[in-house]
Design a protein around this motif. Structure first.
Motif, PDB file in Angstrom:
ATOM      1  N   PRO A  42       9.305   9.126  13.608  1.00  0.00           N
ATOM      2  CA  PRO A  42       8.204   8.651  14.449  1.00  0.00           C
ATOM      3  C   PRO A  42       6.836   8.749  13.790  1.00  0.00           C
ATOM      4  O   PRO A  42       5.957   7.932  14.070  1.00  0.00           O
ATOM      5  N   PHE A  43       6.648   9.726  12.914  1.00  0.00           N
ATOM      6  CA  PHE A  43       5.348   9.864  12.257  1.00  0.00           C
ATOM      7  C   PHE A  43       5.071   8.690  11.316  1.00  0.00           C
ATOM      8  O   PHE A  43       3.917   8.452  10.959  1.00  0.00           O
ATOM      9  N   TYR A  44       6.114   7.970  10.940  1.00  0.00           N
ATOM     10  CA  TYR A  44       5.965   6.827  10.036  1.00  0.00           C
ATOM     11  C   TYR A  44       6.065   5.501  10.781  1.00  0.00           C
ATOM     12  O   TYR A  44       5.300   4.571  10.511  1.00  0.00           O
ATOM     13  N   ALA A  45       6.989   5.434  11.740  1.00  0.00           N
ATOM     14  CA  ALA A  45       7.349   4.146  12.333  1.00  0.00           C
ATOM     15  C   ALA A  45       6.696   3.848  13.674  1.00  0.00           C
ATOM     16  O   ALA A  45       6.755   2.706  14.135  1.00  0.00           O
ATOM     17  N   ASP A  46       6.096   4.833  14.323  1.00  0.00           N
ATOM     18  CA  ASP A  46       5.612   4.629  15.688  1.00  0.00           C
ATOM     19  C   ASP A  46       4.161   4.179  15.773  1.00  0.00           C
ATOM     20  O   ASP A  46       3.560   4.215  16.855  1.00  0.00           O
ATOM     21  N   GLY A  47       3.590   3.782  14.655  1.00  0.00           N
ATOM     22  CA  GLY A  47       2.268   3.186  14.669  1.00  0.00           C
ATOM     23  C   GLY A  47       1.157   4.143  15.072  1.00  0.00           C
ATOM     24  O   GLY A  47       1.282   5.365  15.000  1.00  0.00           O
ATOM     25  N   GLN A  48       0.052   3.554  15.541  1.00  0.00           N
ATOM     26  CA  GLN A  48      -1.110   4.355  15.890  1.00  0.00           C
ATOM     27  C   GLN A  48      -0.871   5.197  17.139  1.00  0.00           C
ATOM     28  O   GLN A  48      -1.514   6.244  17.320  1.00  0.00           O
ATOM     29  N   ALA A  49       0.059   4.798  17.967  1.00  0.00           N
ATOM     30  CA  ALA A  49       0.299   5.526  19.220  1.00  0.00           C
ATOM     31  C   ALA A  49       0.676   6.977  18.960  1.00  0.00           C
ATOM     32  O   ALA A  49       0.188   7.887  19.644  1.00  0.00           O
ATOM     33  N   ARG A  97      -3.484   5.000   9.099  1.00  0.00           N
ATOM     34  CA  ARG A  97      -3.120   5.662  10.356  1.00  0.00           C
ATOM     35  C   ARG A  97      -3.171   7.176  10.199  1.00  0.00           C
ATOM     36  O   ARG A  97      -3.653   7.895  11.095  1.00  0.00           O
ATOM     37  N   LEU A  98      -2.672   7.676   9.076  1.00  0.00           N
ATOM     38  CA  LEU A  98      -2.704   9.118   8.846  1.00  0.00           C
ATOM     39  C   LEU A  98      -4.134   9.641   8.796  1.00  0.00           C
ATOM     40  O   LEU A  98      -4.414  10.754   9.268  1.00  0.00           O
ATOM     41  N   ARG A 143       2.650  11.711 -11.615  1.00  0.00           N
ATOM     42  CA  ARG A 143       2.160  10.397 -11.200  1.00  0.00           C
ATOM     43  C   ARG A 143       2.552  10.074  -9.763  1.00  0.00           C
ATOM     44  O   ARG A 143       1.741   9.547  -8.988  1.00  0.00           O
ATOM     45  N   ASN A 144       3.797  10.408  -9.397  1.00  0.00           N
ATOM     46  CA  ASN A 144       4.240  10.067  -8.045  1.00  0.00           C
ATOM     47  C   ASN A 144       3.608  10.959  -6.978  1.00  0.00           C
ATOM     48  O   ASN A 144       3.258  10.483  -5.896  1.00  0.00           O
ATOM     49  N   PHE A 145       3.450  12.238  -7.279  1.00  0.00           N
ATOM     50  CA  PHE A 145       2.833  13.099  -6.274  1.00  0.00           C
ATOM     51  C   PHE A 145       1.325  12.890  -6.198  1.00  0.00           C
ATOM     52  O   PHE A 145       0.725  13.181  -5.167  1.00  0.00           O
ATOM     53  N   GLN A 146       0.722  12.378  -7.248  1.00  0.00           N
ATOM     54  CA  GLN A 146      -0.667  11.954  -7.146  1.00  0.00           C
ATOM     55  C   GLN A 146      -0.780  10.761  -6.213  1.00  0.00           C
ATOM     56  O   GLN A 146      -1.677  10.702  -5.351  1.00  0.00           O
ATOM     57  N   ALA A 147       0.133   9.796  -6.342  1.00  0.00           N
ATOM     58  CA  ALA A 147       0.119   8.636  -5.449  1.00  0.00           C
ATOM     59  C   ALA A 147       0.393   9.053  -4.006  1.00  0.00           C
ATOM     60  O   ALA A 147      -0.213   8.508  -3.070  1.00  0.00           O
ATOM     61  N   LEU A 148       1.279  10.026  -3.815  1.00  0.00           N
ATOM     62  CA  LEU A 148       1.567  10.512  -2.464  1.00  0.00           C
ATOM     63  C   LEU A 148       0.350  11.202  -1.858  1.00  0.00           C
ATOM     64  O   LEU A 148       0.038  11.025  -0.679  1.00  0.00           O
ATOM     65  N   LYS A 149      -0.359  11.969  -2.667  1.00  0.00           N
ATOM     66  CA  LYS A 149      -1.581  12.636  -2.206  1.00  0.00           C
ATOM     67  C   LYS A 149      -2.617  11.612  -1.773  1.00  0.00           C
ATOM     68  O   LYS A 149      -3.264  11.748  -0.713  1.00  0.00           O
ATOM     69  N   THR A 150      -2.798  10.586  -2.575  1.00  0.00           N
ATOM     70  CA  THR A 150      -3.769   9.551  -2.245  1.00  0.00           C
ATOM     71  C   THR A 150      -3.399   8.843  -0.946  1.00  0.00           C
ATOM     72  O   THR A 150      -4.260   8.549  -0.111  1.00  0.00           O
ATOM     73  N   ALA A 151      -2.113   8.584  -0.763  1.00  0.00           N
ATOM     74  CA  ALA A 151      -1.660   7.850   0.415  1.00  0.00           C
ATOM     75  C   ALA A 151      -1.744   8.680   1.685  1.00  0.00           C
ATOM     76  O   ALA A 151      -2.156   8.177   2.734  1.00  0.00           O
ATOM     77  N   THR A 152      -1.357   9.947   1.613  1.00  0.00           N
ATOM     78  CA  THR A 152      -1.254  10.766   2.823  1.00  0.00           C
ATOM     79  C   THR A 152      -2.480  11.617   3.096  1.00  0.00           C
ATOM     80  O   THR A 152      -2.687  12.051   4.230  1.00  0.00           O
ATOM     81  N   GLY A 153      -3.277  11.899   2.068  1.00  0.00           N
ATOM     82  CA  GLY A 153      -4.396  12.823   2.226  1.00  0.00           C
ATOM     83  C   GLY A 153      -3.953  14.237   2.540  1.00  0.00           C
ATOM     84  O   GLY A 153      -4.719  15.029   3.101  1.00  0.00           O
TER      85      GLY A 153
END
Length: 301
Positions: A42-49, A97-98, A143-153
Protein backbone atom coordinates in the motif's frame (compact mmCIF):
# COMPACT_ATOMS: atom_id res chain seq x y z
CA UNK A 1 7.14 52.17 48.68
CA UNK A 2 9.43 52.68 45.67
CA UNK A 3 10.98 49.52 44.22
CA UNK A 4 14.75 49.24 43.80
CA UNK A 5 15.88 49.66 40.17
CA UNK A 6 16.93 46.04 39.35
CA UNK A 7 13.75 44.38 40.64
CA UNK A 8 11.73 46.99 38.78
CA UNK A 9 13.57 46.25 35.54
CA UNK A 10 13.10 42.52 36.11
CA UNK A 11 9.40 43.01 36.67
CA UNK A 12 9.15 45.00 33.43
CA UNK A 13 10.93 42.30 31.42
CA UNK A 14 8.73 39.59 32.91
CA UNK A 15 5.65 41.63 32.12
CA UNK A 16 6.70 41.88 28.47
CA UNK A 17 7.01 38.08 28.41
CA UNK A 18 3.55 37.64 29.88
CA UNK A 19 4.91 36.38 33.22
CA UNK A 20 5.10 37.67 36.76
CA UNK A 21 7.82 37.38 39.33
CA UNK A 22 5.85 34.61 41.02
CA UNK A 23 5.33 32.57 37.83
CA UNK A 24 7.36 29.38 37.62
CA UNK A 25 9.74 29.04 34.69
CA UNK A 26 8.08 27.45 31.66
CA UNK A 27 8.55 23.69 31.60
CA UNK A 28 10.87 22.41 28.90
CA UNK A 29 8.96 21.06 25.93
CA UNK A 30 8.75 17.30 26.05
CA UNK A 31 9.59 15.26 22.98
CA UNK A 32 6.59 13.39 21.64
CA UNK A 33 6.79 9.61 22.05
CA UNK A 34 8.11 8.02 18.88
CA UNK A 35 6.06 5.47 17.00
CA UNK A 36 6.83 3.63 13.78
CA UNK A 37 4.77 1.66 11.30
CA UNK A 38 5.98 -0.86 8.74
CA UNK A 39 4.13 -1.09 5.45
CA UNK A 40 4.46 -2.92 2.18
CA UNK A 41 2.47 -2.72 -1.04
CA UNK A 42 0.00 0.00 0.00
CA UNK A 43 2.85 2.44 0.63
CA UNK A 44 3.73 2.11 -3.07
CA UNK A 45 0.47 1.36 -4.84
CA UNK A 46 -2.23 3.28 -2.95
CA UNK A 47 -1.35 6.71 -4.28
CA UNK A 48 -1.60 9.95 -2.37
CA UNK A 49 -4.46 8.67 -0.21
CA UNK A 50 -2.16 6.45 1.88
CA UNK A 51 0.33 9.29 2.31
CA UNK A 52 -2.45 11.50 3.66
CA UNK A 53 -3.57 8.72 6.00
CA UNK A 54 -0.04 8.38 7.36
CA UNK A 55 0.41 12.12 7.79
CA UNK A 56 -2.75 12.25 9.91
CA UNK A 57 -2.12 8.99 11.75
CA UNK A 58 0.10 10.11 14.61
CA UNK A 59 2.93 7.78 13.59
CA UNK A 60 6.26 9.59 13.61
CA UNK A 61 8.24 7.10 11.49
CA UNK A 62 7.25 5.33 8.28
CA UNK A 63 9.26 2.24 7.33
CA UNK A 64 9.10 1.09 3.71
CA UNK A 65 9.17 -2.69 3.81
CA UNK A 66 10.85 -4.32 2.08
CA UNK A 67 13.70 -3.58 -0.27
CA UNK A 68 15.07 -6.79 -1.79
CA UNK A 69 18.61 -6.90 -3.20
CA UNK A 70 19.05 -9.30 -6.08
CA UNK A 71 22.38 -10.99 -6.88
CA UNK A 72 23.16 -8.43 -9.61
CA UNK A 73 22.34 -5.52 -7.30
CA UNK A 74 18.90 -4.68 -8.69
CA UNK A 75 16.59 -3.31 -5.99
CA UNK A 76 12.98 -4.40 -5.74
CA UNK A 77 10.30 -2.97 -3.49
CA UNK A 78 8.68 -6.28 -2.70
CA UNK A 79 8.03 -7.64 -6.21
CA UNK A 80 8.47 -4.40 -8.16
CA UNK A 81 11.79 -3.42 -9.74
CA UNK A 82 12.54 0.16 -8.66
CA UNK A 83 16.32 0.67 -9.06
CA UNK A 84 18.61 -0.73 -11.74
CA UNK A 85 22.06 0.27 -12.98
CA UNK A 86 22.18 3.29 -10.70
CA UNK A 87 18.80 4.68 -11.82
CA UNK A 88 15.37 4.79 -10.26
CA UNK A 89 13.02 2.94 -12.64
CA UNK A 90 9.90 2.60 -10.49
CA UNK A 91 6.62 4.51 -10.50
CA UNK A 92 7.51 8.03 -11.57
CA UNK A 93 5.06 9.55 -9.10
CA UNK A 94 6.23 7.68 -5.99
CA UNK A 95 9.14 9.97 -5.00
CA UNK A 96 6.91 13.05 -5.04
CA UNK A 97 4.25 11.26 -2.99
CA UNK A 98 6.82 10.19 -0.42
CA UNK A 99 8.04 13.77 -0.08
CA UNK A 100 4.58 14.82 1.08
CA UNK A 101 4.88 12.59 4.16
CA UNK A 102 6.88 15.25 5.98
CA UNK A 103 4.93 18.24 4.70
CA UNK A 104 2.93 20.02 7.40
CA UNK A 105 0.48 19.27 8.78
CA UNK A 106 1.93 15.84 9.51
CA UNK A 107 3.02 13.59 12.35
CA UNK A 108 5.75 11.96 10.23
CA UNK A 109 9.31 13.18 10.74
CA UNK A 110 11.33 10.18 9.57
CA UNK A 111 11.34 7.69 6.69
CA UNK A 112 13.29 4.44 6.69
CA UNK A 113 13.83 1.80 4.01
CA UNK A 114 13.96 -1.74 5.33
CA UNK A 115 16.12 -4.46 3.79
CA UNK A 116 15.38 -8.13 4.29
CA UNK A 117 12.66 -10.37 5.66
CA UNK A 118 12.12 -13.99 6.56
CA UNK A 119 13.46 -16.54 4.01
CA UNK A 120 15.03 -14.08 1.56
CA UNK A 121 18.78 -13.82 0.72
CA UNK A 122 19.07 -10.03 0.64
CA UNK A 123 21.91 -9.75 3.14
CA UNK A 124 23.68 -12.74 1.60
CA UNK A 125 23.50 -10.95 -1.77
CA UNK A 126 24.76 -7.72 -0.24
CA UNK A 127 27.73 -9.55 1.29
CA UNK A 128 28.60 -11.19 -2.04
CA UNK A 129 28.53 -7.80 -3.78
CA UNK A 130 30.61 -6.17 -1.04
CA UNK A 131 33.18 -8.94 -1.39
CA UNK A 132 33.28 -8.79 -5.19
CA UNK A 133 32.98 -5.04 -5.86
CA UNK A 134 33.50 -3.27 -2.56
CA UNK A 135 31.42 -0.23 -1.62
CA UNK A 136 33.16 2.51 -3.60
CA UNK A 137 31.45 4.92 -5.95
CA UNK A 138 31.72 2.56 -8.91
CA UNK A 139 30.14 -0.41 -7.13
CA UNK A 140 26.57 -1.35 -7.95
CA UNK A 141 25.55 -1.15 -4.28
CA UNK A 142 26.83 2.40 -4.03
CA UNK A 143 25.15 3.52 -7.24
CA UNK A 144 21.84 1.79 -6.61
CA UNK A 145 21.47 2.85 -3.00
CA UNK A 146 22.34 6.40 -3.98
CA UNK A 147 19.48 6.28 -6.50
CA UNK A 148 17.20 4.82 -3.82
CA UNK A 149 18.14 7.61 -1.41
CA UNK A 150 17.37 10.24 -4.02
CA UNK A 151 14.02 8.65 -4.84
CA UNK A 152 12.78 8.00 -1.30
CA UNK A 153 14.49 10.73 0.73
CA UNK A 154 14.97 8.08 3.42
CA UNK A 155 16.60 9.12 6.69
CA UNK A 156 17.77 5.63 7.61
CA UNK A 157 18.22 2.07 6.46
CA UNK A 158 16.53 -0.57 8.58
CA UNK A 159 18.21 -3.97 8.79
CA UNK A 160 15.66 -6.80 8.90
CA UNK A 161 18.25 -9.57 8.59
CA UNK A 162 16.63 -12.86 9.63
CA UNK A 163 19.17 -15.36 8.28
CA UNK A 164 22.68 -14.07 7.46
CA UNK A 165 24.09 -12.52 10.64
CA UNK A 166 27.62 -11.60 9.53
CA UNK A 167 29.10 -8.45 11.07
CA UNK A 168 31.90 -7.47 8.68
CA UNK A 169 30.01 -7.13 5.34
CA UNK A 170 26.95 -5.69 7.09
CA UNK A 171 29.06 -3.03 8.80
CA UNK A 172 30.81 -2.20 5.53
CA UNK A 173 27.44 -1.72 3.86
CA UNK A 174 26.16 0.41 6.77
CA UNK A 175 29.14 2.74 6.56
CA UNK A 176 28.62 3.11 2.82
CA UNK A 177 24.97 3.96 3.44
CA UNK A 178 25.86 6.64 5.99
CA UNK A 179 28.25 8.14 3.47
CA UNK A 180 25.40 8.29 0.95
CA UNK A 181 23.28 10.35 3.31
CA UNK A 182 21.26 7.76 5.15
CA UNK A 183 21.95 9.32 8.52
CA UNK A 184 21.17 6.23 10.59
CA UNK A 185 21.25 2.44 10.39
CA UNK A 186 18.58 0.73 12.48
CA UNK A 187 17.93 -2.87 13.53
CA UNK A 188 14.82 -5.08 13.45
CA UNK A 189 15.89 -8.16 15.43
CA UNK A 190 13.84 -11.06 16.67
CA UNK A 191 16.68 -13.39 17.71
CA UNK A 192 20.49 -13.81 17.75
CA UNK A 193 21.14 -11.10 20.33
CA UNK A 194 24.91 -11.60 20.23
CA UNK A 195 25.08 -10.72 16.53
CA UNK A 196 23.13 -7.50 16.99
CA UNK A 197 25.22 -6.54 20.00
CA UNK A 198 28.43 -7.08 18.02
CA UNK A 199 27.12 -5.08 15.06
CA UNK A 200 26.00 -2.26 17.36
CA UNK A 201 29.43 -2.18 19.02
CA UNK A 202 31.09 -2.13 15.60
CA UNK A 203 29.02 0.78 14.26
CA UNK A 204 28.48 2.78 17.45
CA UNK A 205 25.56 4.77 18.81
CA UNK A 206 26.12 7.65 16.42
CA UNK A 207 25.04 5.37 13.58
CA UNK A 208 22.63 2.96 15.31
CA UNK A 209 20.04 5.05 17.13
CA UNK A 210 17.01 2.74 17.11
CA UNK A 211 16.28 -0.95 17.51
CA UNK A 212 12.82 -2.16 16.50
CA UNK A 213 12.56 -5.32 18.58
CA UNK A 214 10.02 -7.81 17.28
CA UNK A 215 7.59 -8.82 20.02
CA UNK A 216 5.42 -11.06 17.86
CA UNK A 217 5.72 -14.34 15.91
CA UNK A 218 9.26 -15.68 16.42
CA UNK A 219 10.08 -12.79 18.73
CA UNK A 220 7.00 -13.09 20.93
CA UNK A 221 9.08 -14.06 23.98
CA UNK A 222 11.52 -11.16 23.74
CA UNK A 223 12.11 -9.06 26.85
CA UNK A 224 12.92 -5.42 25.98
CA UNK A 225 14.81 -4.96 29.27
CA UNK A 226 17.27 -7.71 28.37
CA UNK A 227 17.82 -6.28 24.90
CA UNK A 228 18.30 -2.80 26.37
CA UNK A 229 21.15 -4.13 28.45
CA UNK A 230 22.71 -6.15 25.64
CA UNK A 231 22.65 -3.32 23.09
CA UNK A 232 23.25 -0.33 25.34
CA UNK A 233 20.15 1.63 24.32
CA UNK A 234 16.42 1.48 24.91
CA UNK A 235 14.76 -0.62 22.22
CA UNK A 236 11.41 0.15 20.59
CA UNK A 237 9.39 -3.09 20.79
CA UNK A 238 6.73 -3.86 18.23
CA UNK A 239 3.51 -5.82 17.92
CA UNK A 240 1.42 -7.23 15.07
CA UNK A 241 -1.91 -5.55 14.41
CA UNK A 242 -5.11 -7.50 13.87
CA UNK A 243 -4.74 -9.83 10.89
CA UNK A 244 -5.58 -13.24 9.51
CA UNK A 245 -8.87 -14.98 8.92
CA UNK A 246 -11.66 -12.84 10.29
CA UNK A 247 -9.01 -10.40 11.57
CA UNK A 248 -8.95 -12.48 14.74
CA UNK A 249 -5.18 -12.85 15.16
CA UNK A 250 -2.82 -10.22 16.50
CA UNK A 251 -3.26 -7.29 18.88
CA UNK A 252 -6.01 -4.71 19.05
CA UNK A 253 -5.18 -1.10 19.87
CA UNK A 254 -6.31 -1.74 23.45
CA UNK A 255 -3.91 -4.66 23.95
CA UNK A 256 -1.10 -2.72 22.26
CA UNK A 257 -1.57 0.12 24.72
CA UNK A 258 -1.59 -2.32 27.65
CA UNK A 259 1.57 -4.12 26.54
CA UNK A 260 3.41 -0.90 25.74
CA UNK A 261 2.52 0.44 29.18
CA UNK A 262 3.85 -2.75 30.77
CA UNK A 263 7.13 -2.50 28.83
CA UNK A 264 7.38 1.18 29.68
CA UNK A 265 7.20 0.21 33.34
CA UNK A 266 9.57 -2.78 33.16
CA UNK A 267 12.09 -1.55 30.57
CA UNK A 268 11.65 2.22 30.33
CA UNK A 269 10.80 2.12 26.62
CA UNK A 270 10.22 5.48 24.97
CA UNK A 271 8.81 4.27 21.65
CA UNK A 272 7.28 1.35 19.84
CA UNK A 273 6.25 0.16 16.40
CA UNK A 274 3.48 -1.66 14.61
CA UNK A 275 3.58 -4.40 12.04
CA UNK A 276 1.85 -4.14 9.53
CA UNK A 277 -0.01 -1.31 7.78
CA UNK A 278 -1.21 -3.73 5.08
CA UNK A 279 -3.12 -5.64 7.77
CA UNK A 280 -4.47 -2.44 9.34
CA UNK A 281 -5.92 -1.59 5.95
CA UNK A 282 -7.50 -5.02 5.58
CA UNK A 283 -8.79 -5.06 9.18
CA UNK A 284 -9.62 -1.40 9.65
CA UNK A 285 -12.76 -2.20 11.64
CA UNK A 286 -10.48 -3.73 14.28
CA UNK A 287 -8.16 -0.73 14.47
CA UNK A 288 -7.05 2.11 12.22
CA UNK A 289 -3.51 3.42 11.85
CA UNK A 290 -4.45 6.39 14.01
CA UNK A 291 -5.80 4.09 16.73
CA UNK A 292 -2.59 2.05 16.82
CA UNK A 293 -0.38 5.13 16.86
CA UNK A 294 -2.43 6.52 19.74
CA UNK A 295 -2.10 3.22 21.59
CA UNK A 296 1.70 3.38 21.39
CA UNK A 297 1.74 7.03 22.40
CA UNK A 298 -0.49 6.40 25.40
CA UNK A 299 1.44 3.32 26.43
CA UNK A 300 4.90 4.88 26.49
CA UNK A 301 3.92 8.34 27.76
Amino acid sequence: MRRPLLPALLAAVLALCGLTALDPAPAAAQQSPRSAVYGGGPFYADGQAVMNTLRASGFTTVILWSIHVHPNGDLYYNDVLIVQNGRYVGDAGWPARLRTLKQAPTSVNRIEVSIGAWAVPDWENIAALVNSQGTGSSSILHRNFQALKTATGADAINNDDESFYQVAPTAAFARMAVGLGYAKFTFAPYTNQSFWASLKNNLGSAVVDRVYLQGYAGGSGNDPAGWNQALGLKVDPGLWSRHGSGCSAGDSPATVESRMRSWHSSAGIVGGFMWLYDDMKACSAQGTAAAYARAIRNGVS
